[in-house]
Design an enzyme around this catalytic site. Structure first.
Site, short mmCIF file in Angstrom:
data_model
loop_
_atom_site.label_atom_id
_atom_site.label_comp_id
_atom_site.label_asym_id
_atom_site.label_seq_id
_atom_site.Cartn_x
_atom_site.Cartn_y
_atom_site.Cartn_z
N ARG A 128 69.14 99.95 92.80
CA ARG A 128 69.26 100.13 91.34
C ARG A 128 68.56 99.02 90.54
NH1 ARG A 128 74.72 101.39 92.64
NH2 ARG A 128 74.98 103.63 92.88
N LYS A 179 56.24 100.11 82.18
CA LYS A 179 56.15 101.54 82.53
C LYS A 179 55.78 101.64 84.00
CE LYS A 179 54.84 104.37 78.57
NZ LYS A 179 53.77 105.29 78.09
N GLU A 213 40.05 101.56 78.50
CA GLU A 213 41.35 101.17 77.93
C GLU A 213 41.18 100.04 76.93
OE1 GLU A 213 44.13 102.76 78.31
OE2 GLU A 213 43.88 103.93 80.14
N LYS A 228 49.21 94.74 73.40
CA LYS A 228 50.20 95.46 74.20
C LYS A 228 51.59 94.83 74.04
CE LYS A 228 51.43 98.41 77.58
NZ LYS A 228 50.73 99.00 78.73
N GLU A 264 59.11 103.69 74.21
CA GLU A 264 58.35 104.77 73.60
C GLU A 264 59.27 105.73 72.84
OE1 GLU A 264 55.07 105.82 76.07
OE2 GLU A 264 54.79 107.75 75.07
N ARG A 280 54.67 102.87 70.60
CA ARG A 280 54.07 102.74 71.93
C ARG A 280 53.22 103.96 72.29
NH1 ARG A 280 56.57 99.87 77.28
NH2 ARG A 280 54.75 100.23 78.58
N ASN A 307 48.63 105.89 73.96
CA ASN A 307 48.20 107.06 74.73
C ASN A 307 47.01 107.77 74.08
OD1 ASN A 307 50.17 106.74 76.71
ND2 ASN A 307 51.69 107.82 75.47
N HIS A 363 44.69 110.09 75.95
CA HIS A 363 45.24 110.31 77.29
C HIS A 363 45.67 111.74 77.55
CE1 HIS A 363 44.98 106.02 77.64
NE2 HIS A 363 45.56 106.01 78.82
N HIS A 383 44.22 113.36 80.67
CA HIS A 383 45.04 113.86 81.79
C HIS A 383 44.59 115.25 82.20
CE1 HIS A 383 48.80 111.08 81.17
NE2 HIS A 383 47.76 110.45 81.68
N HIS A 431 40.16 107.41 85.72
CA HIS A 431 41.06 107.44 84.56
C HIS A 431 40.30 107.03 83.30
CE1 HIS A 431 44.81 107.26 82.38
NE2 HIS A 431 44.59 106.01 82.03
#
Lengths: 363, 363
Positions: free
Chosen positions: A120, A142, A184, A226, A236, A241, A245, A248, A252, A265
């Protein structure tokens, strides 16, 4: 040496940026003698850096076990995760263990998610080796693995206790990966910081030559941007945040439709950012001249400005609707409103998106 | 109806305790018409309760998809998790979906962990159907799956948005499972609340007869104790929440050595609590008379007071050292210091533990 502090809900942690960091135990504080560490890396990086890092850690009395995975996005999966859990379990790692991710986004995301779940949640340190991971993936907690058709579908918000950015890694990075990271970098500038966009226009050649001074400034600026976003929207939730993206959702679609790894990417995000800008233009909120500035900078960086010729504009939609940024079936995109500013926009009709993708293909 | 509020770091949520709850949409607030739900249950419960719950949810305009897993601890695994992810992905569930766990600890832990990871965290509602889950597993956000030799080795802290405790479920619960849950009930009393221990001594027969009034008080008291602990130590960091693991390190050894499911969790915990008390006695902090009170109550509840005859005392140790509550290889146990109070104690020599287990076997 530059140090940036990331403030999160539960604690703050440092990003350290410099050359030669992996040779100095101080880079890995609070690790100390007798601590237990599981080092996760891949078969490409291991011959280059594993020995040096082991000398630094084991030479200071830290007990290190290792998982060396094959290189590739396909190991960012339940299978890769299972290998890390098996190693942790076999070597009796307890709740006080620390995972170290030595690698790019794949190793960082996978190791971070393993650290989020093992017992955990245990500590982990990011040691990003690619430009993409140094400016983005390794910062902000993330973590995720891919599942079936979708990237990063299974994951957790789990902050590292430290991010160690050694600029030396970038000197051995393959050119295509370096360029992928630049996408990026350019994303930060378009989404958040027009001055940084101008700096990139003035310094892109130095970056491509991997000049240490240029790299240091560039990476520092991205990390500051960032860290600023993470501090105000760690999970997010309030829309800040999500701005990171930009490009993206379109990107994607390219990555998934072409098969992970066919387009990098960064290439996918680069094309996606032009599509986002074209979408914004059709919605009357972005100037043609700014699309040109973006395209010129992407081209100078060696990045594409449109998607693969084999994909029709219509074929993007099913993948974009499957993207995890879709809320209740509605198409929701991050769009620029100028160079250096962006917003989340909901309820965008699919015909506008298709038209924008077509514009990016023909212009 | 009893309502208890669980206060956690990020938000508070209600535990609702009553009969007939699954027939009323108000029990499932904040769910509302057009919300998307993934209902996870097992093949034993589905014929009994799925239809009623679907009438409540779908009758109020909620869109429900289902995963019905086979019954058993072996599905609390990466395989079970994968089935939930596949269903969520195939049915295009977005970030705003809500998972509902209709089941005991296995379904609750598994579904909760799926909710923790899917798209880095979605909402979930616990609808616990066993006594064990109603008094313990469904509350407090501990979610996990088993891995290889160890229980709950992979998981997350992820709080539900609501816990719906319908007392009617207990009327169809097999006797062995009901008794297994009583072990956790008795655990609360030994670890935290001597008055509740006395109440149990006075009311154990009513509980065994599943008298609604007795059940309502008992479950409410356990939930209050659990909520109190979660409010001060949500992530098991300051030693308070660990007290709820009384008997569990010994018990895990039994469950793993015998094979999951051979001994019920409650039987293993019951025997483990006697071992913990014997250990505490050897360390001079627990009275023989109190061990007898514990054993008498366990026996009246139909629970064992020692481990399986086929396990030697020595054979517990490797499993206990593998337990996730071990810090840096040192044996660390939750021990009672009297009826109604307990503590974490570190550095316990293994020969004391072996002797204590032997005492539990022969006395």
């Amino acid at each position: 040496m530059a140090k940036i502090i990331v403030k999160t809900e539960r604690y703050s942690y440092p990003i350290t940026i410099d050359t030669g960091l992996i040779h100095n135990l101080a880079s890995f504080l609070p690790l100390k003698a007798n601590d237990q560490v599981m080092l996760v890396t891949n078969q490409t990086l291991a011959p280059l850096y594993l020995k040096s890092l082991l000398i630094t850690l084991e030479g200071n009395g830290i007990k290190v076990d290792q998982v060396v995975l094959p290189d590739g996005e396909q190991y960012k999966s339940l299978t890769g995760l299972e290998q890390i859990f098996a190693a942790l379990s076999e070597k009796f790692h307890g709740r006080d263990t620390t995972l170290i991710a030595l690698g790019g986004g794949v190793i960082g995301d996978l190791t971070g998610f393993a650290a989020a779940c093992y017992q955990r949640g245990v500590r982990f340190i990011q040691v990003p080796t690619t430009l993409l991971a140094q400016v983005d993936a390794a910062i902000g907690g993330k973590t995720a693995i891919n599942h079936a058709m979708s990237k990063n579908m299974i994951g957790a918000f789990h902050q590292p206790i430290s991010v160690v950015i050694d600029l030396d890694f970038l000197q051995t990075l393959p050119k295509s990966e370096f360029i992928s990271g630049l996408a990026e970098v350019i994303k930060y500038a378009i989404a958040l910081d027009s001055d940084f966009f101008v700096w990139l226009e003035n310094n892109i050649e130095d970056l491509l030559a991997r000049d240490t001074t240029a790299l240091r400034y560039c990476i520092r600026r991205c990390c500051e941007l960032k860290a600023g976003i993470v501090a105000i929207d760690e999970r997010e939730e309030n829309g800040q945040r999500a701005l990171l993206n930009l490009g993206h959702t379109y990107g994607h679609a390219i990555e998934v439709a072409m098969g992970y790894g066919t387009w990098s990417h960064g290439q996918a995000v680069a094309a996606g950012m032009v599509m986002a800008a074209e979408t914004a233009k059709l919605l009357g909120q972005f100037a043609t001249a700014d699309i040109e500035r973006i395209k010129v900078l992407l081209l100078r960086a060696g990045l594409p400005t449109h998607g693969p010729d084999t994909m029709t504009a219509e074929s993007y939609l099913p993948y974009m609707q499957r993207d995890k940024k879709v809320l209740a079936g509605e198409l929701r995109l991050i769009l620029p409103t100028g160079i250096g500013q962006s917003e989340i926009r909901s309820g965008i009709p699919s015909h506008i998106v298709i038209k924008a993708i077509k514009h990016s293909q023909i212009s």
